[in-house]
Design a protein around this motif. Structure first.
Motif, PDB file in Angstrom:
ATOM      1  N   ARG A   1      45.425  18.822 -13.893  1.00  0.00           N
ATOM      2  CA  ARG A   1      46.797  18.318 -13.912  1.00  0.00           C
ATOM      3  C   ARG A   1      47.671  19.043 -14.934  1.00  0.00           C
ATOM      4  O   ARG A   1      48.868  19.180 -14.722  1.00  0.00           O
TER       5      ARG A   1
ATOM      6  N   GLU B   1      41.880   9.347 -14.774  1.00  0.00           N
ATOM      7  CA  GLU B   1      42.588  10.618 -14.775  1.00  0.00           C
ATOM      8  C   GLU B   1      43.248  10.951 -16.108  1.00  0.00           C
ATOM      9  O   GLU B   1      44.031  10.169 -16.627  1.00  0.00           O
TER      10      GLU B   1
ATOM     11  N   LYS C   1      46.013  13.204 -17.867  1.00  0.00           N
ATOM     12  CA  LYS C   1      47.246  13.717 -17.278  1.00  0.00           C
ATOM     13  C   LYS C   1      47.978  14.746 -18.104  1.00  0.00           C
ATOM     14  O   LYS C   1      48.835  15.467 -17.602  1.00  0.00           O
TER      15      LYS C   1
ATOM     16  N   LYS D   1      51.661   9.389 -19.079  1.00  0.00           N
ATOM     17  CA  LYS D   1      51.930  10.587 -18.291  1.00  0.00           C
ATOM     18  C   LYS D   1      51.959  11.879 -19.092  1.00  0.00           C
ATOM     19  O   LYS D   1      51.696  12.951 -18.556  1.00  0.00           O
TER      20      LYS D   1
ATOM     21  N   GLU E   1      51.900  11.282  -8.442  1.00  0.00           N
ATOM     22  CA  GLU E   1      50.681  11.581  -9.193  1.00  0.00           C
ATOM     23  C   GLU E   1      49.610  10.524  -8.917  1.00  0.00           C
ATOM     24  O   GLU E   1      48.428  10.850  -8.734  1.00  0.00           O
TER      25      GLU E   1
ATOM     26  N   ALA F   1      46.060  11.226  -7.062  1.00  0.00           N
ATOM     27  CA  ALA F   1      44.775  10.829  -7.651  1.00  0.00           C
ATOM     28  C   ALA F   1      44.023   9.899  -6.697  1.00  0.00           C
ATOM     29  O   ALA F   1      42.811  10.023  -6.523  1.00  0.00           O
TER      30      ALA F   1
END
Lengths: 356, 171
Positions: free
Chosen positions: A71, A122, A124, A169, B144, B148
């Motif tokens: 990412r 995740e 980021k 984020k 996003e 994911a």
């Protein structure tokens, strides 16, 4: 006022899926890009003989071993290490075999020197502090981690900051102080510092955006912070006290989420310039604002007077009909008007902002 | 698995609109050649509400053997289309429907796979139809989060099951 245009310098193909992010090496002529295809691509650039234009050539592709989207990418200030943030929840640290001996064709492979595990979901964004001694990462698990970069690329976690109530984020370090900013799906921005006798802590929460804050970027002088949001605006926050930041300006013009911003020194002929702020959006546009010191900047540097602002250049359909996911100014001297973007069309594009 | 609406109302589907997105050939009354002029590749092919509806009406509900159309989760009037933007509103069968993000994700994936890339797609639950309306909308329109989610094999599997019927209809 000079009018500028955004002219294409290069179009770099090669990723097989959406390009998410780019990062300019601060020390060497290298540009890194990352993608949902799980790879990082490195491009070398130089001046073509008898042409003022930059020429980009593919240098290498790192098959990162991340099991999901890469990412974000970030270089250390020395330019020797590259960090990757992946949806597989890990942060990778990459170094070139043979180290600082050059970047010629004989230089070694890029290898994973550390894998930072800890996030639950995740990852980021990732960012090195200006001294290169700290690294921050953030995740959908709502946390921000601060890591100490020790000699021999050993990393120690100094703190896990659990201030946000949602997905984090983006993280960004102040250009010369150890202040960390994070932007979140919870619509807020948080600022953190280290308490020398205790842990890292959040000293300010910046509220104002009406939806997800996608990105934060500090002004080169460190007196301002810019943020971009799903509410289609860019906000400028100004330091009004040692530990207090206020929203002083809202920049509009985008028609969809503003996914990325980058505040560079720019190439202005205005002595009062605070640099150029570039933004990239789901509306396909790239915009460049020039921000200038307010008239009271010498007498009252911490007043809440907003900086001057004007749009100096605007480019529609920067990646055709596709979203623009990231924008970044080249940080190297002599290249202050060079910009890279990454888009949903899998491409990375390089632009120069020049007088019209 | 918890069933959020054990007994949904099922409606009879309307006939397929049968519309297709092929542009009709311009008619020419005096010169055959002109009618065969190649379509400029920059020509924007218009797509209307009914065509979008045809793409999503046969998507299966994740917890019932019915289509989204039969459950009145989607309907043509809840779709709006402009030159390069599609807005789809859907109505969860019950206000606490825990399947709403999955339904929205299935609609998004179906449209992502079928529409030309120039379309920006926004998906919302019908105002007032869901107790977590804001959260559902936010998640469905965060690219996003969607990206994911689509790297999660279990979720992709579920979405594909919902889309099986819609795809076999070919639309």
């Amino acid at each position: 006022m000079t009018r500028f245009k955004i002219a294409k310098v290069a179009e770099l193909q090669g990723h097989d899926e959406r390009a998410w992010n780019i990062a300019w090496n601060p020390a060497k002529p290298l540009l890194a890009s990352c993608s949902a295809d799980k790879t990082v691509r490195l491009y070398h650039y130089d001046h073509a003989t008898d042409s003022p234009d930059l020429r980009f050539t593919h240098n290498t592709t790192i098959s990162t071993g991340h099991t999901k989207t890469v990412r974000a990418v970030a270089w250390s200030p020395s330019g020797l290490s590259l960090a990757t943030a992946s949806f597989d929840a890990n942060v990778g640290i990459w170094e070139q075999e043979g180290g600082d001996e050059g970047e010629g064709p004989n230089a070694g492979e890029w290898e994973c020197s550390s894998l930072l595990e800890g996030h639950e979901t995740e990852c980021k964004s990732v960012a090195y502090s200006s001294s290169g001694t700290l690294l921050a990462s953030c995740s959908r698990d709502k946390t921000v981690w601060v890591w100490e970069v020790q000699p021999d690329v050993d990393f120690e976690c100094l703190g896990v900051l659990m201030e946000h109530t949602q997905d984090v984020k983006c993280v960004a370090w102040h250009p010369h102080e150890e202040i960390l900013a994070s932007a979140s799906y919870d619509d807020t921005i948080r600022l953190y510092i280290d308490d020398p006798s205790d842990d890292w802590f959040c000293f300010a929460t910046l509220k104002g955006h009406e939806s997800t804050v996608w990105c934060v970027s500090w002004s080169p002088d460190g007196r301002y912070l810019a943020s971009s949001s799903d509410d289609k605006t860019v906000r400028i926050w100004k330091r009004v006290k040692e530990h207090s930041w206020e929203s002083v300006l809202v920049l509009t013009g985008h028609e969809r989420s503003v996914y990325s911003i980058s505040w560079g020194v720019g190439k202005s002929n205005d002595d009062a310039s605070l640099g150029w702020l570039a933004s990239a959006s789901g509306d396909g546009q790239v915009m460049v604002w020039e921000l200038t010191k307010p008239s009271d900047s010498d007498t009252a540097p911490m007043s809440s007077t907003p900086p001057g602002h004007s749009i100096i250049a605007r480019l529609e359909a920067a990646h055709g009909v596709y979203d623009v996911n990231a924008v970044a100014w080249c940080p190297r001297q002599g290249y202050e008007n060079i910009l890279a973007t990454a888009g949903d069309d899998c491409s990375v594009r390089v632009w120069k902002v020049i007088p019209e | 698995m918890e069933v959020f609406n054990p007994n949904p109302v099922i409606f009879a589907p309307a006939k397929a609109t049968g519309r297709r997105s092929k542009p009709s050939k311009p008619e020419s009354f005096w010169d055959d050649e002109e009618a065969d002029v190649e379509v400029d590749e920059n020509t924007v092919e218009p797509i209307d509400q009914d065509e979008i509806f045809d793409l999503i009406r046969h998507i299966s509900d994740p917890e019932h053997p019915n289509s989204l159309e039969e459950l009145r989760v989607v309907s043509a009037p809840q779709i709006s289309v402009s030159e390069n933007r599609v807005i789809v509103e859907f109505t969860p069968t019950v206000p606490h429907c825990g399947m709403s993000t999955l339904i929205g994700l299935s609609i998004r994936v179906r449209l992502m796979q079928s529409l030309p890339p120039r379309f920006k797609v926004d998906i919302f639950v019908k105002p007032g139809s869901h107790q977590s309306e804001h959260a559902v909308n936010k998640q469905l329109n965060d690219k996003e989060r969607v990206a994911a989610a689509l790297e999660n094999p279990a979720l992709v599997d579920t979405v594909e099951k919902c889309l099986e019927k819609a795809e076999s209809w070919g639309a």
